[in-house]
Design an enzyme around this catalytic site. Structure first.
Site, PDB file in Angstrom:
ATOM      1  N   ASN A   8       4.211  -4.127  -2.061  1.00  0.00           N
ATOM      2  CA  ASN A   8       3.861  -4.241  -3.417  1.00  0.00           C
ATOM      3  C   ASN A   8       5.071  -3.891  -4.333  1.00  0.00           C
ATOM      4  O   ASN A   8       4.959  -2.659  -4.546  1.00  0.00           O
ATOM      5  CB  ASN A   8       2.450  -3.438  -3.713  1.00  0.00           C
ATOM      6  CG  ASN A   8       1.932  -3.559  -5.054  1.00  0.00           C
ATOM      7  OD1 ASN A   8       2.558  -4.235  -5.976  1.00  0.00           O
ATOM      8  ND2 ASN A   8       0.557  -3.023  -5.356  1.00  0.00           N
ATOM      9  N   ARG A  93       2.902  -9.040  -2.717  1.00  0.00           N
ATOM     10  CA  ARG A  93       2.352  -9.030  -4.024  1.00  0.00           C
ATOM     11  C   ARG A  93       3.499  -9.737  -4.728  1.00  0.00           C
ATOM     12  O   ARG A  93       4.481  -9.171  -5.015  1.00  0.00           O
ATOM     13  CB  ARG A  93       1.965  -7.856  -4.711  1.00  0.00           C
ATOM     14  CG  ARG A  93       1.415  -7.906  -6.313  1.00  0.00           C
ATOM     15  CD  ARG A  93       1.353  -6.470  -6.829  1.00  0.00           C
ATOM     16  NE  ARG A  93       0.868  -6.696  -8.146  1.00  0.00           N
ATOM     17  CZ  ARG A  93       1.083  -5.802  -9.090  1.00  0.00           C
ATOM     18  NH1 ARG A  93       1.726  -4.576  -8.898  1.00  0.00           N
ATOM     19  NH2 ARG A  93       0.695  -5.889 -10.439  1.00  0.00           N
ATOM     20  N   HIS A 181      -2.650  -8.903 -12.871  1.00  0.00           N
ATOM     21  CA  HIS A 181      -3.807  -7.935 -12.097  1.00  0.00           C
ATOM     22  C   HIS A 181      -4.675  -8.607 -11.268  1.00  0.00           C
ATOM     23  O   HIS A 181      -5.616  -7.962 -10.916  1.00  0.00           O
ATOM     24  CB  HIS A 181      -4.231  -6.956 -13.144  1.00  0.00           C
ATOM     25  CG  HIS A 181      -3.337  -5.957 -13.707  1.00  0.00           C
ATOM     26  ND1 HIS A 181      -3.401  -5.360 -15.001  1.00  0.00           N
ATOM     27  CD2 HIS A 181      -2.314  -5.071 -13.034  1.00  0.00           C
ATOM     28  CE1 HIS A 181      -2.415  -4.400 -15.186  1.00  0.00           C
ATOM     29  NE2 HIS A 181      -1.813  -4.359 -14.049  1.00  0.00           N
ATOM     30  N   GLY A 212       0.238  -0.348 -16.183  1.00  0.00           N
ATOM     31  CA  GLY A 212       0.088  -1.628 -16.671  1.00  0.00           C
ATOM     32  C   GLY A 212      -1.587  -1.722 -16.793  1.00  0.00           C
ATOM     33  O   GLY A 212      -2.183  -1.240 -15.815  1.00  0.00           O
ATOM     34  N   ARG A 241       4.220  -0.398 -22.840  1.00  0.00           N
ATOM     35  CA  ARG A 241       4.224  -1.722 -23.579  1.00  0.00           C
ATOM     36  C   ARG A 241       3.257  -1.741 -24.595  1.00  0.00           C
ATOM     37  O   ARG A 241       2.036  -1.014 -24.705  1.00  0.00           O
ATOM     38  CB  ARG A 241       3.306  -2.929 -22.339  1.00  0.00           C
ATOM     39  CG  ARG A 241       4.857  -3.154 -21.465  1.00  0.00           C
ATOM     40  CD  ARG A 241       4.075  -4.068 -20.479  1.00  0.00           C
ATOM     41  NE  ARG A 241       4.014  -3.296 -19.201  1.00  0.00           N
ATOM     42  CZ  ARG A 241       3.380  -3.755 -17.892  1.00  0.00           C
ATOM     43  NH1 ARG A 241       2.774  -4.872 -18.009  1.00  0.00           N
ATOM     44  NH2 ARG A 241       3.436  -2.825 -17.018  1.00  0.00           N
ATOM     45  N   GLU A 379      -5.055  -2.979  -4.100  1.00  0.00           N
ATOM     46  CA  GLU A 379      -4.552  -4.421  -3.997  1.00  0.00           C
ATOM     47  C   GLU A 379      -3.963  -4.677  -2.630  1.00  0.00           C
ATOM     48  O   GLU A 379      -3.790  -5.846  -2.216  1.00  0.00           O
ATOM     49  CB  GLU A 379      -3.325  -4.542  -4.944  1.00  0.00           C
ATOM     50  CG  GLU A 379      -3.718  -4.203  -6.534  1.00  0.00           C
ATOM     51  CD  GLU A 379      -2.709  -3.815  -7.408  1.00  0.00           C
ATOM     52  OE1 GLU A 379      -2.012  -2.884  -7.298  1.00  0.00           O
ATOM     53  OE2 GLU A 379      -3.031  -4.449  -8.393  1.00  0.00           O
TER      54      GLU A 379
HETATM   55  P1  ADP Z   1       0.548   1.629 -11.955  1.00  0.00           P
HETATM   56  O1  ADP Z   1       0.119   1.372 -10.567  1.00  0.00           O
HETATM   57  O2  ADP Z   1       0.323   0.703 -12.906  1.00  0.00           O
HETATM   58  O3  ADP Z   1       2.024   2.281 -11.814  1.00  0.00           O
HETATM   59  P2  ADP Z   1      -1.717   3.748 -11.812  1.00  0.00           P
HETATM   60  O4  ADP Z   1      -2.513   2.855 -11.635  1.00  0.00           O
HETATM   61  O5  ADP Z   1      -1.083   4.597 -10.569  1.00  0.00           O
HETATM   62  O6  ADP Z   1      -0.260   2.842 -12.311  1.00  0.00           O
HETATM   63  O7  ADP Z   1      -1.930   4.640 -13.174  1.00  0.00           O
HETATM   64  C1  ADP Z   1      -0.889   5.619 -13.365  1.00  0.00           C
HETATM   65  C2  ADP Z   1      -1.602   6.222 -14.870  1.00  0.00           C
HETATM   66  O8  ADP Z   1      -2.846   6.850 -14.273  1.00  0.00           O
HETATM   67  C3  ADP Z   1      -0.629   7.066 -15.701  1.00  0.00           C
HETATM   68  O9  ADP Z   1      -0.895   7.264 -16.745  1.00  0.00           O
HETATM   69  C4  ADP Z   1      -1.454   8.458 -15.142  1.00  0.00           C
HETATM   70  O10 ADP Z   1      -1.198   9.587 -15.863  1.00  0.00           O
HETATM   71  C5  ADP Z   1      -2.833   8.211 -14.895  1.00  0.00           C
HETATM   72  N1  ADP Z   1      -3.558   8.895 -14.103  1.00  0.00           N
HETATM   73  C6  ADP Z   1      -3.763   9.315 -12.955  1.00  0.00           C
HETATM   74  N2  ADP Z   1      -4.328  10.600 -12.687  1.00  0.00           N
HETATM   75  C7  ADP Z   1      -4.970  10.799 -13.817  1.00  0.00           C
HETATM   76  C8  ADP Z   1      -5.825  11.927 -14.198  1.00  0.00           C
HETATM   77  N3  ADP Z   1      -6.256  12.810 -13.387  1.00  0.00           N
HETATM   78  N4  ADP Z   1      -6.173  12.095 -15.777  1.00  0.00           N
HETATM   79  C9  ADP Z   1      -5.481  11.185 -16.447  1.00  0.00           C
HETATM   80  N5  ADP Z   1      -4.940  10.156 -16.051  1.00  0.00           N
HETATM   81  C10 ADP Z   1      -4.230  10.074 -14.984  1.00  0.00           C
END
Ligand code: ADP
Length: 392
Positions: A8, A93, A181, A212, A241, A379
């Site tokens: 991914n 992915r 997504h 995202g 974004r 995913e």
């Molecule tokens: P991606 O896969 O799109 O890179 P994620 O689904 O891993 O992103 O999400 C990342 C986001 O989730 C970040 O903004 C992170 O700060 C937030 N996040 C993760 N754990 C927490 C938490 N305990 N409280 C608030 N936000 C969180």
């Protein structure tokens, strides 16, 4: 044991997982992530299986290593550390499948050529997806590789949900709302009946809130509308974004502010969203603990825009029976869920405070007209499942 590798690849990361082949693989044997690609790659592997490893970081990684080079490094690690695992296929992915691909597909040279034509539609992700595929083809040409698309799940949307009000010739040229997504939404759609029962097939909005962020409205667990459109820039405010924006602002940036297309693109994709509004961070967890009032305003704007866009999706499914929160923010931030749901009280949405604060699966109160769930997305499991199906 025959196993599948799932890749991914994002703009600056590669998440990967290894699954046993089988009719419905559920739990990964090994999971890992290479983060910070392009700046300071960090390679972490977590073993959930029988290999006896707990967590391992790889040393001596060239800071400028590309997605392709790090893929080779990963293949070497698998060869060296997974005795007893026989790698038979790789699932990827792939962000964009255009209008052509409605389902996973076995990758052949002609398909790679079609996917390369879609690079301009997803310039941050598609080139990395393809680089990883090519790297594996060169290193292990005997492996079957399968592409699973983030756009496929949305091809059930009615035509009006996919159209922009642009000249017909542009629509015919493929400038339509694709939605993204999709693998995450497919996972939620497949697990929702076990979690929520019959409501799963009713009017459901899934909020995938991560770096995202997007939402998808479903009926009968099929996509009816989504907030992301032609690119992954439309819709909700995100980490970096801007989300939906008056197109006139882009014209102004280029015409009046003298920005090149590349500069405007950098602002919209990398310097806006939570980061741009807060001036502090793109990371919700960091913002949540920041005393800076701009951080607070960024979170409030994120939730305001999420609630208003959720409400517009309600129109496309003519009501609302359930909301599902997923991805990093959706799964972990009780305050973001609360701020969004408070703005939806007029729809009958009401949270049970303790359940929400403890990230329970069902977080709505008994009195709520809309059931609200928190479901972790996966995913990689969807891709592993698709590879097994294609191989069978
Ligand atoms: P991606 O896969 O799109 O890179 P994620 O689904 O891993 O992103 O999400 C990342 C986001 O989730 C970040 O903004 C992170 O700060 C937030 N996040 C993760 N754990 C927490 C938490 N305990 N409280 C608030 N936000 C969180």
């Amino acid at each position: 044991m025959d196993v599948i590798l799932v890749m991914n690849a994002g703009s600056s990361s590669i998440k990967f997982a290894i699954y046993a082949t089988g009719p419905a693989p559920q739990n990964a044997l090994i999971r890992g992530k290479i983060a910070g690609i392009g700046s300071a790659p960090d390679f972490i592997i977590r073993d959930d299986g029988e290999q006896g490893l707990q967590e391992e970081g790889l040393e001596n990684i060239d800071p400028s290593a590309t997605h392709a080079e790090l893929t080779v490094r990963l293949l070497d690690w698998i060869d060296d550390h997974t005795a007893g695992y026989d790698l038979t296929a790789v699932g990827h992915r792939v962000v964009h499948g255009g209008r052509t691909y409605h389902a996973p597909v076995v990758i052949r040279p002609d398909i790679m050529a079609t996917l390369a034509e879609l690079v301009s539609l997803a310039p941050l992700h598609q080139p990395n997806n393809l680089a990883v595929i090519r790297s594996i083809t060169e290193r292990k040409p005997e492996l079957t590789q399968v592409a699973c698309f983030d756009t496929s799940f949305h091809r059930t949307q009615p035509r009006l949900a996919q159209l922009f009000a642009l000249p017909r010739s542009m629509t015919d040229a493929g400038i339509i709302r694709y939605g993204f997504h999709g693998l995450s939404y497919e996972f939620i759609a497949s697990t929702l009946p076990a979690v929520a029962g019959p409501v799963a097939d009713q009017r459901v909005i899934v909020a995938h809130l991560g770096n995202g962020s997007s939402m998808c409205a479903m009926k009968n667990r099929q996509s009816v509308s989504s907030t992301m459109g032609f690119t992954a820039l439309e819709g909700l405010m995100m980490g970096r974004r801007c989300g939906t924006l008056d197109a006139g602002v882009v014209l102004h940036m280029m015409d009046q502010m003298g920005m090149s297309c590349k500069e405007a693109s950098r602002v919209l994709y990398r310097e806006s969203g939570l980061l741009g509004v807060s001036g502090v961070s793109n990371d919700m967890q960091v913002l949540s603990s920041s005393p800076d009032p701009h951080a607070r305003e960024a979170i409030e704007l994120y939730c305001y825009r999420a609630a208003t866009q959720l409400a517009s999706l309600v129109c496309t499914i003519e009501g609302l029976d359930a909301i599902v929160f997923t991805a990093g923010i959706g799964e972990n931030s009780s305050s973001v869920r609360r701020l969004i749901c408070e703005r939806l009280a007029w729809l009958g949405v009401n949270l049970e405070r303790y359940a929400n604060d403890s990230n329970a699966t069902l977080i709505s109160s008994a009195a709520s007209a809309v059931q609200v769930y928190v479901i972790p997305t996966d995913e990689e499991a969807v891709i592993a499942d698709a590879v097994c199906t294609v191989m069978a």
